[in-house]
Write a protein that holds these residues in place. Structure first.
Motif, PDB file in Angstrom:
ATOM      1  N   HIS A 204       0.818  -1.222   0.000  1.00  0.00           N
ATOM      2  CA  HIS A 204       0.000   0.000   0.000  1.00  0.00           C
ATOM      3  C   HIS A 204       0.849   1.268   0.000  1.00  0.00           C
ATOM      4  O   HIS A 204       0.329   2.362  -0.207  1.00  0.00           O
ATOM      5  N   GLU A 205       2.150   1.124   0.213  1.00  0.00           N
ATOM      6  CA  GLU A 205       3.055   2.277   0.189  1.00  0.00           C
ATOM      7  C   GLU A 205       3.740   2.440  -1.172  1.00  0.00           C
ATOM      8  O   GLU A 205       4.361   3.476  -1.431  1.00  0.00           O
ATOM      9  N   CYS A 255      -0.856  -8.126  -6.170  1.00  0.00           N
ATOM     10  CA  CYS A 255      -0.049  -7.004  -6.671  1.00  0.00           C
ATOM     11  C   CYS A 255      -0.637  -6.427  -7.952  1.00  0.00           C
ATOM     12  O   CYS A 255      -0.727  -5.198  -8.127  1.00  0.00           O
ATOM     13  N   ALA A 258      -3.718  -4.388  -7.224  1.00  0.00           N
ATOM     14  CA  ALA A 258      -3.372  -3.096  -6.632  1.00  0.00           C
ATOM     15  C   ALA A 258      -2.962  -2.117  -7.728  1.00  0.00           C
ATOM     16  O   ALA A 258      -3.358  -0.940  -7.719  1.00  0.00           O
TER      17      ALA A 258
END
Length: 269
Positions: A204-205, A255, A258
């Motif tokens: 999330h970063e 991944c 995201a």
């Protein structure tokens, strides 16, 4: 109807279970209605022959009709013949001999958009994992899948089945060494994100804007240090429960989704 399980045609199709034969002929076998349906719908020019049992022809008439409409040869065969041709014990009544569809690395990269989403498989050996990653990349809207030279053959019957038809949906390139792949992506302006449990950046970063490629490692040992060091960032999927880790296919799908969400929100309506 083809009924002789020992015919030269049956032997030639069965021989496609061997990688050496697939490499020599440039052909492979797609088994099951979903795989054949997608091959005929999306890349009929690559389908040489469809083999179908009478029962399967009645159960999946749209596949037979689409194949014939695309001028693909459709052969009715007995269940015994189809079983002799296929790798699985229960091939579900339909299979197709297809021409290989991978493209050279430079061709695939030349066709990528500015905000490309790419999945790179390095040293991935498990057929089920490889096929599921291709399926996940397709579902997430990735622009290409790149499979390194030390990875499983994407035309392996289990890989093809595991993609559930996604093999025909997006560009795939195979066979290049990992350093060559990474250099080519970087020259194309695509950032390299190593997905690895050793990463200090949490998912999330991570910066998922612009063109980027997820670099996925081997199921057992992940990515070697030299590959991680060659990437722009090393990203870790956080584990919130007690599971030791995610397997390759699960981590790749997380991944990729995201990235898909980041791209969806950054693109203009």
């Amino acid at each position: 109807m083809l009924t002789n399980t020992r015919s030269d045609r049956v032997k030639a199709v069965r021989a496609l279970s061997r990688r050496s034969v697939r490499s020599r002929t440039g052909e492979f076998l797609a088994e099951g209605p979903q795989a054949v349906r997608e091959a005929v719908a999306f890349r009929p020019e690559l389908v040489r022959d469809v083999y179908v049992t009478p029962e399967a022809a009645e159960r999946h008439p749209a596949i037979v009709e689409a194949a014939r409409a695309a001028a693909v040869h459709v052969h009715e065969v007995s269940p015994e013949v189809l079983a002799a041709m296929c790798d699985t014990e229960s091939p579900q009544g339909v299979a197709a001999v297809c021409r290989t569809l991978d493209l050279p690395l430079e061709v695939v990269l030349a066709g990528l958009p500015a905000d490309a989403l790419v999945c790179v498989l390095t040293n991935v050996r498990d057929p089920g994992n490889a096929g599921t990653v291709i399926r996940g990349a397709d579902a997430a809207g990735a622009d290409a899948v790149v499979v390194s030279d030390a990875s499983v053959d994407v035309y392996n019957a289990k890989v093809v089945r595991s993609t559930v038809g996604s093999l025909w949906h997006l560009p795939i390139t195979v066979g290049a060494p990992v350093p060559e792949i990474l250099d080519a992506l970087r020259e194309r302006g695509i950032r390299l994100l190593a997905a690895d449990g050793a990463g200090t950046t949490l998912l999330h970063e991570a910066d998922l804007t612009g063109g980027h490629a997820w670099v996925m490692g081997n199921e057992a040992w992940g990515l070697p240090a030299e590959v991680r060091d060659a990437c722009d960032d090393v990203v870790r999927v956080p584990i919130h429960g007690h599971a030791e880790s995610l397997n390759l296919a699960m981590a790749a799908t997380v991944c990729l989704y995201a990235s898909a969400e980041a791209r969806r929100t950054s693109r203009p309506d």
